[in-house]
Design a protein around this motif. Structure first.
Motif, PDB file in Angstrom:
ATOM      1  N   GLU A 146       0.815  -1.211   0.000  1.00 56.47           N
ATOM      2  CA  GLU A 146       0.000   0.000   0.000  1.00 56.47           C
ATOM      3  C   GLU A 146       0.851   1.265   0.000  1.00 56.47           C
ATOM      4  O   GLU A 146       0.361   2.360  -0.291  1.00 56.47           O
ATOM      5  N   ASN A 147       2.159   1.120   0.261  1.00 50.00           N
ATOM      6  CA  ASN A 147       3.089   2.249   0.206  1.00 50.00           C
ATOM      7  C   ASN A 147       3.759   2.385  -1.156  1.00 50.00           C
ATOM      8  O   ASN A 147       4.608   3.248  -1.353  1.00 50.00           O
ATOM      9  N   GLY A 148       3.400   1.508  -2.095  1.00 51.70           N
ATOM     10  CA  GLY A 148       3.956   1.596  -3.432  1.00 51.70           C
ATOM     11  C   GLY A 148       5.238   0.819  -3.645  1.00 51.70           C
ATOM     12  O   GLY A 148       5.889   0.981  -4.680  1.00 51.70           O
ATOM     13  N   GLU A 149       5.584  -0.046  -2.712  1.00 48.95           N
ATOM     14  CA  GLU A 149       6.800  -0.844  -2.866  1.00 48.95           C
ATOM     15  C   GLU A 149       6.503  -2.064  -3.732  1.00 48.95           C
ATOM     16  O   GLU A 149       5.516  -2.776  -3.518  1.00 48.95           O
ATOM     17  N   LEU A 150       7.364  -2.313  -4.719  1.00 52.52           N
ATOM     18  CA  LEU A 150       7.236  -3.491  -5.574  1.00 52.52           C
ATOM     19  C   LEU A 150       7.930  -4.653  -4.866  1.00 52.52           C
ATOM     20  O   LEU A 150       9.153  -4.712  -4.797  1.00 52.52           O
ATOM     21  N   LEU A 151       7.141  -5.584  -4.346  1.00 50.51           N
ATOM     22  CA  LEU A 151       7.679  -6.664  -3.523  1.00 50.51           C
ATOM     23  C   LEU A 151       8.128  -7.863  -4.359  1.00 50.51           C
ATOM     24  O   LEU A 151       9.067  -8.573  -3.975  1.00 50.51           O
ATOM     25  N   LYS A 152       7.445  -8.103  -5.450  1.00 49.04           N
ATOM     26  CA  LYS A 152       7.787  -9.234  -6.321  1.00 49.04           C
ATOM     27  C   LYS A 152       7.260  -8.927  -7.721  1.00 49.04           C
ATOM     28  O   LYS A 152       6.214  -8.305  -7.877  1.00 49.04           O
ATOM     29  N   ARG A 153       8.000  -9.380  -8.715  1.00 48.56           N
ATOM     30  CA  ARG A 153       7.621  -9.099 -10.102  1.00 48.56           C
ATOM     31  C   ARG A 153       7.726 -10.367 -10.940  1.00 48.56           C
ATOM     32  O   ARG A 153       8.631 -11.191 -10.729  1.00 48.56           O
ATOM     33  N   ALA A 154       6.804 -10.536 -11.890  1.00 42.24           N
ATOM     34  CA  ALA A 154       6.843 -11.656 -12.830  1.00 42.24           C
ATOM     35  C   ALA A 154       6.392 -11.159 -14.194  1.00 42.24           C
ATOM     36  O   ALA A 154       5.697 -10.140 -14.298  1.00 42.24           O
ATOM     37  N   GLU A 155       6.798 -11.873 -15.223  1.00 40.22           N
ATOM     38  CA  GLU A 155       6.471 -11.448 -16.581  1.00 40.22           C
ATOM     39  C   GLU A 155       6.282 -12.665 -17.480  1.00 40.22           C
ATOM     40  O   GLU A 155       7.045 -13.625 -17.393  1.00 40.22           O
ATOM     41  N   VAL A 156       5.259 -12.620 -18.324  1.00 43.31           N
ATOM     42  CA  VAL A 156       5.037 -13.671 -19.310  1.00 43.31           C
ATOM     43  C   VAL A 156       4.799 -13.019 -20.668  1.00 43.31           C
ATOM     44  O   VAL A 156       4.424 -11.850 -20.748  1.00 43.31           O
ATOM     45  N   LYS A 157       5.016 -13.770 -21.725  1.00 45.49           N
ATOM     46  CA  LYS A 157       4.782 -13.260 -23.072  1.00 45.49           C
ATOM     47  C   LYS A 157       3.285 -13.195 -23.353  1.00 45.49           C
ATOM     48  O   LYS A 157       2.515 -14.061 -22.938  1.00 45.49           O
ATOM     49  N   SER A 158       2.884 -12.157 -24.061  1.00 50.40           N
ATOM     50  CA  SER A 158       1.491 -12.041 -24.478  1.00 50.40           C
ATOM     51  C   SER A 158       1.202 -13.019 -25.615  1.00 50.40           C
ATOM     52  O   SER A 158       2.111 -13.470 -26.313  1.00 50.40           O
ATOM     53  N   ASP A 159      -0.086 -13.303 -25.789  1.00 49.36           N
ATOM     54  CA  ASP A 159      -0.534 -14.074 -26.944  1.00 49.36           C
ATOM     55  C   ASP A 159      -1.747 -13.356 -27.536  1.00 49.36           C
ATOM     56  O   ASP A 159      -2.898 -13.685 -27.226  1.00 49.36           O
ATOM     57  N   PRO A 160      -1.487 -12.360 -28.387  1.00 52.11           N
ATOM     58  CA  PRO A 160      -2.590 -11.569 -28.941  1.00 52.11           C
ATOM     59  C   PRO A 160      -3.309 -12.225 -30.118  1.00 52.11           C
ATOM     60  O   PRO A 160      -4.096 -11.574 -30.803  1.00 52.11           O
ATOM     61  N   SER A 161      -3.066 -13.523 -30.336  1.00 51.57           N
ATOM     62  CA  SER A 161      -3.708 -14.210 -31.461  1.00 51.57           C
ATOM     63  C   SER A 161      -5.188 -14.495 -31.210  1.00 51.57           C
ATOM     64  O   SER A 161      -5.949 -14.720 -32.152  1.00 51.57           O
ATOM     65  N   ASP A 162      -5.581 -14.455 -29.915  1.00 51.13           N
ATOM     66  CA  ASP A 162      -6.960 -14.814 -29.569  1.00 51.13           C
ATOM     67  C   ASP A 162      -7.293 -14.206 -28.207  1.00 51.13           C
ATOM     68  O   ASP A 162      -6.431 -14.169 -27.314  1.00 51.13           O
ATOM     69  N   ARG A 163      -8.519 -13.734 -28.013  1.00 50.99           N
ATOM     70  CA  ARG A 163      -8.888 -13.071 -26.753  1.00 50.99           C
ATOM     71  C   ARG A 163      -8.780 -14.014 -25.552  1.00 50.99           C
ATOM     72  O   ARG A 163      -8.345 -13.590 -24.467  1.00 50.99           O
ATOM     73  N   GLU A 164      -9.145 -15.278 -25.708  1.00 51.18           N
ATOM     74  CA  GLU A 164      -9.065 -16.199 -24.584  1.00 51.18           C
ATOM     75  C   GLU A 164      -7.629 -16.628 -24.307  1.00 51.18           C
ATOM     76  O   GLU A 164      -7.229 -16.792 -23.156  1.00 51.18           O
ATOM     77  N   TYR A 165      -6.845 -16.808 -25.359  1.00 48.90           N
ATOM     78  CA  TYR A 165      -5.425 -17.111 -25.159  1.00 48.90           C
ATOM     79  C   TYR A 165      -4.746 -15.961 -24.408  1.00 48.90           C
ATOM     80  O   TYR A 165      -3.909 -16.173 -23.534  1.00 48.90           O
ATOM     81  N   MET A 166      -5.142 -14.738 -24.754  1.00 44.57           N
ATOM     82  CA  MET A 166      -4.552 -13.572 -24.094  1.00 44.57           C
ATOM     83  C   MET A 166      -4.935 -13.536 -22.617  1.00 44.57           C
ATOM     84  O   MET A 166      -4.101 -13.264 -21.749  1.00 44.57           O
ATOM     85  N   PHE A 167      -6.191 -13.829 -22.329  1.00 48.60           N
ATOM     86  CA  PHE A 167      -6.612 -13.840 -20.928  1.00 48.60           C
ATOM     87  C   PHE A 167      -5.884 -14.942 -20.153  1.00 48.60           C
ATOM     88  O   PHE A 167      -5.527 -14.749 -18.985  1.00 48.60           O
ATOM     89  N   THR A 168      -5.640 -16.064 -20.792  1.00 47.75           N
ATOM     90  CA  THR A 168      -4.895 -17.148 -20.144  1.00 47.75           C
ATOM     91  C   THR A 168      -3.512 -16.677 -19.730  1.00 47.75           C
ATOM     92  O   THR A 168      -3.018 -17.029 -18.651  1.00 47.75           O
ATOM     93  N   ARG A 169      -2.873 -15.871 -20.569  1.00 49.83           N
ATOM     94  CA  ARG A 169      -1.545 -15.343 -20.214  1.00 49.83           C
ATOM     95  C   ARG A 169      -1.621 -14.408 -19.010  1.00 49.83           C
ATOM     96  O   ARG A 169      -0.714 -14.369 -18.177  1.00 49.83           O
ATOM     97  N   VAL A 170      -2.690 -13.650 -18.916  1.00 56.04           N
ATOM     98  CA  VAL A 170      -2.877 -12.773 -17.749  1.00 56.04           C
ATOM     99  C   VAL A 170      -2.999 -13.601 -16.479  1.00 56.04           C
ATOM    100  O   VAL A 170      -2.372 -13.308 -15.454  1.00 56.04           O
ATOM    101  N   VAL A 171      -3.794 -14.656 -16.541  1.00 56.31           N
ATOM    102  CA  VAL A 171      -3.946 -15.566 -15.398  1.00 56.31           C
ATOM    103  C   VAL A 171      -2.603 -16.176 -15.024  1.00 56.31           C
ATOM    104  O   VAL A 171      -2.245 -16.259 -13.836  1.00 56.31           O
ATOM    105  N   GLU A 172      -1.829 -16.590 -16.021  1.00 50.88           N
ATOM    106  CA  GLU A 172      -0.508 -17.173 -15.763  1.00 50.88           C
ATOM    107  C   GLU A 172       0.405 -16.177 -15.053  1.00 50.88           C
ATOM    108  O   GLU A 172       1.165 -16.556 -14.147  1.00 50.88           O
ATOM    109  N   ALA A 173       0.349 -14.911 -15.458  1.00 47.30           N
ATOM    110  CA  ALA A 173       1.184 -13.893 -14.824  1.00 47.30           C
ATOM    111  C   ALA A 173       0.817 -13.721 -13.350  1.00 47.30           C
ATOM    112  O   ALA A 173       1.701 -13.615 -12.482  1.00 47.30           O
TER     113      ALA A 173
END
Length: 300
Positions: free
Chosen positions: A21-48
């Motif tokens: 709540e103070n704006g500190e980034l405690l942990k970070r993760a990143e995954v590649k997007s998949d813009p080929s399909d709306r559901e595939y893209m949402f799956t990547r968000v869930v994975e992140a």
């Protein structure tokens, strides 16, 4: 200490972070997007989201909510990603889908430039008596304005700095749009046109800094285009502070002094106060994550 998840969703990657709540980034993760399909893209968000939780040894029950930054037009009230150039999410119900998947009621969604701007404003002290502008120069050019602690949104399309008309050599007697003339891809294209050589934007800046004479006029031209656009902002809203982000500026902070010199040449003395309060982001590529997470704790 309360925690939220911040999401910065783009066409090439989805970045997720655990934000205090103070704006500190405690942990970070990143995954590649998949813009080929709306559901595939949402799956990547869930994975992140799942990845950053696993990396932090936290569970979703430890999280207050999820803040989301997405490009393009956003319906914040209904949590819908309305339109984007680089995602397959036309009218996609982001908030409802995240609530359904993770069981959290608090989901905040906004345009990605606005979430980044919020992080920068907070990092700069969050002064509610001033007008603050965040400018991003990357693949595109845009900005967000906070006035007295609230975003200035206009009728919903405020901040499209890249659409400001400027005079450019390529357009001749006609006006050009700032983004078309001076965003990252335009810089590479300008160098290719002038030097008849295939180059990346990174190459252009590296050779400029190395003192290669042919590259000096290119950067001189591009920074003048930015200054023309910034002068419009200076005249219209007379901001107290401007912070620059985006890969072009964040990776080449030396550009700030050139921009100041160019902008000063357009301004009258009464406008030059902002020159001493122009800076480059210290949060850099994480400002979108941090700002999105902070929006869970503070609505504006």
């Amino acid at each position: 200490m309360k925690k939220a998840i911040g999401l910065d969703i783009g066409g090439t990657k989805v970045a997720a972070g655990i934000i205090s709540e103070n704006g500190e980034l405690l942990k970070r993760a990143e995954v590649k997007s998949d813009p080929s399909d709306r559901e595939y893209m949402f799956t990547r968000v869930v994975e992140a989201v799942e990845q950053v939780l696993n990396d932090s040894s936290l569970s979703i029950t430890d999280i207050e909510g999820i803040g989301v930054g997405v490009p393009g037009k956003v319906d914040r009230e209904n949590g819908i990603a309305v339109f984007q150039n680089n995602l397959p999410w036309a009218q996609f119900p982001v908030s409802d889908r995240l609530r359904e998947r993770f069981g959290l009621e608090r989901i905040e969604i906004d345009n990605d430039v606005y979430t980044a701007a919020f992080a920068e404003w907070k990092a700069a002290g969050g002064n509610k008596n001033e007008t603050f502008v965040y400018v991003t120069i990357s693949t595109g050019i845009s900005c967000a304005i906070l006035h007295q602690g609230s975003f200035f949104r206009g009728a919903g399309f405020a901040g499209e700095f890249g659409l400001i008309p400027i005079l450019s050599k390529a357009a001749g007697p006609k006006l050009d749009r700032l983004e078309k003339a001076a965003a990252g891809p335009a810089i590479a294209k300008l160098a290719e046109t002038v030097l008849e050589e295939t180059l990346s934007t990174k190459d252009v800046f590296e050779r400029y800094q190395a003192g290669v004479p042919e590259y000096q006029p290119i950067i001189d031209e591009v920074t003048d285009y930015w200054a023309q656009g910034l002068y419009s902002i200076s005249c219209l809203i007379d901001p107290h502070q401007i912070v620059f982000g985006g890969s072009v500026i964040a990776n080449n902070p030396f550009l700030l002094e050139i921009i100041k010199e160019k902008l000063k040449s357009y301004q009258i003395p009464e406008q030059q106060h902002v020159l001493n309060r122009m800076s480059v982001s210290t949060i850099k590529q994480d400002n979108g994550i941090v700002g999105a997470g902070l929006r869970v704790f503070e609505e504006i």
